[in-house]
Design a protein around this motif. Sequence first.
Motif, PDB file in Angstrom:
ATOM      1  N   GLU A  29       0.632  -0.479   4.834  1.00 55.80           N
ATOM      2  CA  GLU A  29       0.605   0.546   3.891  1.00 55.80           C
ATOM      3  C   GLU A  29       1.409   1.807   4.580  1.00 55.80           C
ATOM      4  O   GLU A  29       1.977   2.668   3.789  1.00 55.80           O
ATOM      5  N   ASP A  32       7.431   1.726   5.159  1.00 56.30           N
ATOM      6  CA  ASP A  32       8.550   2.057   4.113  1.00 56.30           C
ATOM      7  C   ASP A  32       9.309   0.556   3.984  1.00 56.30           C
ATOM      8  O   ASP A  32       9.718   0.269   5.379  1.00 56.30           O
ATOM      9  N   VAL A  46      10.259   1.901  -0.875  1.00 55.73           N
ATOM     10  CA  VAL A  46       8.643   1.530  -1.730  1.00 55.73           C
ATOM     11  C   VAL A  46       7.830   1.603  -0.357  1.00 55.73           C
ATOM     12  O   VAL A  46       8.176   1.013   0.795  1.00 55.73           O
ATOM     13  N   ALA A  47       6.636   2.102  -0.615  1.00 56.83           N
ATOM     14  CA  ALA A  47       5.577   2.183   0.622  1.00 56.83           C
ATOM     15  C   ALA A  47       5.046   0.927   0.583  1.00 56.83           C
ATOM     16  O   ALA A  47       4.814   0.170  -0.453  1.00 56.83           O
ATOM     17  N   ASP A  49       1.877   0.212  -0.120  1.00 55.54           N
ATOM     18  CA  ASP A  49       0.922   0.163  -1.317  1.00 55.54           C
ATOM     19  C   ASP A  49       1.594  -0.028  -2.450  1.00 55.54           C
ATOM     20  O   ASP A  49       1.142   0.362  -3.637  1.00 55.54           O
ATOM     21  N   ARG A  50       3.033  -0.332  -2.477  1.00 56.94           N
ATOM     22  CA  ARG A  50       3.760  -0.726  -3.604  1.00 56.94           C
ATOM     23  C   ARG A  50       4.194   0.538  -4.518  1.00 56.94           C
ATOM     24  O   ARG A  50       4.624   0.242  -5.658  1.00 56.94           O
ATOM     25  N   SER A  51       4.153   1.733  -4.113  1.00 57.43           N
ATOM     26  CA  SER A  51       4.417   2.806  -4.809  1.00 57.43           C
ATOM     27  C   SER A  51       5.892   3.213  -4.480  1.00 57.43           C
ATOM     28  O   SER A  51       6.313   3.034  -3.146  1.00 57.43           O
ATOM     29  N   LEU A  52       6.726   3.592  -5.294  1.00 58.37           N
ATOM     30  CA  LEU A  52       8.214   3.927  -5.389  1.00 58.37           C
ATOM     31  C   LEU A  52       8.068   5.503  -4.486  1.00 58.37           C
ATOM     32  O   LEU A  52       7.702   6.288  -5.160  1.00 58.37           O
ATOM     33  N   LYS A  53       8.831   5.503  -3.493  1.00 60.73           N
ATOM     34  CA  LYS A  53       8.913   6.751  -2.798  1.00 60.73           C
ATOM     35  C   LYS A  53      10.099   7.414  -2.915  1.00 60.73           C
ATOM     36  O   LYS A  53      10.268   8.605  -3.055  1.00 60.73           O
ATOM     37  N   LEU A  82      10.264  -4.396  -3.332  1.00 63.52           N
ATOM     38  CA  LEU A  82       8.677  -4.935  -3.388  1.00 63.52           C
ATOM     39  C   LEU A  82       8.648  -6.288  -2.796  1.00 63.52           C
ATOM     40  O   LEU A  82       7.525  -6.731  -2.364  1.00 63.52           O
TER      41      LEU A  82
END
Length: 102
Positions: A29, A32, A46-47, A49-53, A82
């Motif tokens: 998590e 990057d 993408v982090a 935790d699968r969030s686009l940063k 991803l």
Amino acid sequence: MFGGNNMQQMMKQVQKIQKEMETEQEKIEATDYIGSAPQDLVRATVAGDRSLKDLQIKPEIVDPDDVENLQDMIIIAVNEALKQVDDDTKQRLGKYTGQLGL
């Protein structure tokens, strides 16, 4: 109490593995993952935790008459990032599934 000592050892081992898995998940998590389209025209970060940063688009790819190409490049970059998250997760946590009998 037949096997009681073995059960305690097994529980300690399971707790140890669980703690190690939690540590690995925290590392994932905190990482990057960067995916890119051909020639790095689009880069997606993408982090774990699968969030686009972050999403970077080079100006030369922006063509108002060809929006579909830009959309395709974005999809390629995000999906690559991803996939890196998935691959790293499998590599880091997959070694524990055998130890837990999964």
